[in-house]
Design an enzyme around this catalytic site. Structure first.
Site, short mmCIF file in Angstrom:
data_model
loop_
_atom_site.label_atom_id
_atom_site.label_comp_id
_atom_site.label_asym_id
_atom_site.label_seq_id
_atom_site.Cartn_x
_atom_site.Cartn_y
_atom_site.Cartn_z
N GLN A 100 0.96 -1.26 0.11
CA GLN A 100 -0.12 -0.03 -0.02
C GLN A 100 0.86 1.03 0.01
OE1 GLN A 100 -3.71 -0.55 0.23
NE2 GLN A 100 -2.60 -2.65 -0.49
N GLY A 138 -11.88 2.97 4.46
CA GLY A 138 -10.73 2.30 3.74
C GLY A 138 -9.75 3.00 2.74
N HIS A 139 -9.02 2.23 2.08
CA HIS A 139 -7.91 2.65 0.93
C HIS A 139 -8.84 3.35 0.01
CE1 HIS A 139 -7.00 -1.49 -0.57
NE2 HIS A 139 -8.21 -1.54 -0.61
N ASN A 140 -7.94 4.34 -0.61
CA ASN A 140 -8.60 5.04 -1.63
C ASN A 140 -9.90 5.71 -1.71
OD1 ASN A 140 -6.52 2.72 -2.67
ND2 ASN A 140 -6.28 4.32 -3.78
N SER A 200 -12.29 2.49 -1.83
CA SER A 200 -12.59 2.99 -3.01
C SER A 200 -14.08 3.48 -2.99
CB SER A 200 -12.38 2.13 -4.19
OG SER A 200 -10.83 1.70 -3.93
#
EC number: 2.3.1.191
Lengths: 350, 350, 350
Positions: C202, C243-245, C263
């Site tokens: 990441q 969460g990521h993004n 996302s």
């Protein structure tokens, strides 16, 4: 800071179609890749996008390669599973620039004399390592971490900053624990005497296998008498709660905010969507997949996909449907009455 | 490192049937107990298992004793509530081997000159105690904890490593706060001006009674103007969120991942299953029991057990039922139409 | 330690009706206010209560002032939005007594030589600031915080004790991060190879705008390849997982325990009730309001209010309704059968 395609294939395998001396600087998705990047096609629906990618090289399956080979301008690495290859290639690119924390104990760390810290391990600033703890070779204990008495951290395992890992708990090799996680806190065990709770000491441990990742601010309780067990390859996201005496089978993954109550026994190769909840003392067999926001209130003895959450609606519509749900038995009674009326009439007429 | 049965009964009461000089080394469940253990029968369904336990002695109720006395090989301690007795016995066994943190301030701790730390208190490595904080006799402040200005920690209360306890908050005697908990963070209070949030300073405190346990990574917000109140004997599991100005009555217990929004007033002797949620400004009276995964969206003014979560199903079945739930008002309309049709026909025929 | 009404109005605006030299010592709700307080009437339903408040002065809208002017004994400040004015006045009163952490680096902090710490910034006890990090003017880094390599903390931003802010992440001006929050932990990204998870590095960042508040024990994952984005004015309560993004639009607010999977793209001016959940890769447009405990499982492309949770009931009633929900398709089939029977009979008769 990049790599030759030849070097990549030597390390990770795959069949290279193109110039082994071509240098690529990094890996990027199809749409974002520049002319110095390698990209990957892991979804056949994106073949058209792949043909238009600027990437200098592409990781591709044999099936997709048959379609894009003619039209794609760059080099290709043909592999069985492009997404897995992408993961490994990304790990490799990251390793080229990653700053590895140096071996040794930071001057501001507090390490008990009886702790055993491997020479190649890193103990970060302000970390505390208690009596009898064992830190394996190449392990990384981040800044501000706490490792309790006689805890064991396996070879190559990394704790990011501010992890709390309590006494006598153990984690195997190549694990990762993210910041704010708390491993080995007391389980929630009380006996109730006339309304007042009497604490039951929690004297078990948390025993964690190899290759386990634990997310930020996740908590895992130590067992009451026996141990809480997390098997090899388990992946836990952030903000998860695992109760005392749970047993989580190998290679099971849980997304963020999942909660598992005490003594639940979960099989191998399961997945849990975000905020799924599991009640205590249940058994879930291998290869069960529980959807996000779903409450598991009984054991699941058959593999498969399970779900249970109230469907979202415009608020006004939800209010209507929720009011009916509250009175579903009234609705059922009305249907029964209708059935009876019609049956009676039919009988009367015949 | 064990104890004589006679010593146990002297300390905890109960009627011993057997040899007072018998030594037991620890306590274990019926199935796990070895020949040097004491075990306990707290559930009459396990009578048969009790008879086969290897345990040297058994904690048992008078009712169960009548059944097992003849068949059980070992000593018995007959008590009114075997599970409570188990909890107390387990506490006693634990006390025999527990490592009590030594009195005094660790050299690496940072303690303000104006803080009052009792001579018998323990301040762990890297802890920070701010101006005017008061740490009571025999209190234990674990490694890496933060205790804010003028905060008060009562006699015998223990903070595990890495607890954050903010300015002016107070906790009473014999409490436990587990790692990663944050007490007295700002509540979530804003005024909205044309879409932009203006922060309302949170100047109240968190006031916590005696014998309160707070789980790992649980958060309790300070009050906005008045205080957030946690009464005596409350037990909070891990990952719980308590909003500002909440009031939680004595001896209420909440399992992991529960959330309580601001200004909720919760009675005494309540229980909340894991991941139950309570909206803000509600009142819940004494002795209310809310099931896991249930959302309390209105006040509960009558004691009892309440539940509300969508039942889990195989994914395909859930998809069907959820689609119908979304359109329940259409189903209700169809039933009304049927009722009307039949009523009309009946009237026409008569 | 209070202020003159005249000074308040000079600073915050509003039309003062009464003695500019009147001193008020603080701000309190209508019912709690004493004779030295100023209070506020932000809800017209409380007009009667306002008339009986002991407060020396009242913040009031023009509409309400028309009703209470005659009957209220004290001074009034007439403003467009009394609740916003209350927030600003409370900030002002707080500023009179707030203890501002002094500029400078605490002796026990560990600050890398290459870190850039502004002269007016405060670095608390035991904080760790890594290589190349940048701490802006008047920023406050609380005790025990960790700021990773090349992270950037904007002017006037405050981290409470024990925040973890990872490498290369950035936060703008005037932000607040509460204790236990973890920013920039790895996202949950894996490729699955025959059941075994292969970690995807990441390497993105978390990029946070100005005037963002982040609650205690909230976690925000760094992006996988691109960045996770939190725009200006976003307010996140405690125990939230992002969460990521993800991309969260300006001035969106989330209450405690919300989870947002990777996302997700969330618009501006949205609100999320406590424990609402958002699945990954969804789009939610501006001005969407999601109720507490609701699961967003599809994109929301129209502004409005959305809800979806199972209504709470007495446990016995819930058991009945849940059993029917499980078999709703059977109920639907019965209705269809009834409709068909009646239709057939009607056709036969005609």
């Amino acid at each position: 800071m990049g790599t030759r395609l030849g070097a990549l294939v030597e390390r990770l395998g795959g069949q290279l179609v193109g110039d082994a001396n071509l240098e690529v600087s990094g890996i990027a998705p199809l749409a974002d890749a520049g002319v110095s990047h390698i990209s990957f096609l892991s979804n056949s629906k994106l073949r058209a996008e792949a043909l238009q990618s600027k990437a200098a090289a592409l990781i591709v399956s044999a099936a997709d390669d048959a379609f894009i080979a003619a039209g794609y301008h760059g080099a290709r690495i043909v592999v069985p599973n492009p997404y897995v290859y992408f993961a490994r290639a990304a790990q490799y690119f990251e390793s080229l620039t990653a700053i590895v924390p140096p071996a040794g104990v930071h001057a501001s760390a507090v390490v008990a004399d009886s702790a055993q810290v491997a020479a190649s391990a890193h103990i970060g600033a302000r970390a505390v390592i208690e009596d009898g703890a064992v830190i394996g070779e190449h392990a990384v204990i981040g800044a501000g971490c706490y490792v309790g008495r006689e805890a064991v951290v396996g070879e190559g395992t990394q704790f990011f900053a501010n992890v709390t890992f309590h006494a006598r708990c153990q984690i195997g090799k190549r694990g990762i624990i993210h910041s704010g996680a708390v491993i080995g806190t007391d389980g929630f065990g009380f006996a109730n005497e006339g309304g007042v709770y009497i604490k039951i000491p929690q004297t078990g441990r948390v025993m964690i296998g190899d290759d386990v990742d634990i997310g930020a601010n996740t908590t895992i309780d130590r067992g009451a008498l026996a141990d809480t067990i997390i098997e090899d390859g388990v992946k836990l996201d952030n903000q998860i709660q695992i109760g005392h005496n749970c047993h989580i089978g190998a290679h099971t993954a849980m997304a963020g905010c999942v909660g598992v109550a005490g003594s639940a026994k979960i099989g191998k190769y399961c997945t849990f969507g975000g905020a799924a909840m599991v009640l205590g003392h249940l058994t879930i067999v291998d290869k069960v997949h529980v959807g996000s926001g779903s409450m598991v209130s009984r054991s699941i003895l058959e593999p498969g996909q399970y779900t249970g959450f109230y469907p979202l609606a415009k608020n006004a519509d939800w209010e209507k449907s929720a009011a009916i749900v509250r009175n579903l038995s009234a609705m059922r009674d009305k249907i029964r009455a209708l059935e009876k009326t019609i049956k009676t009439r039919t009988e009367n007429e015949s």
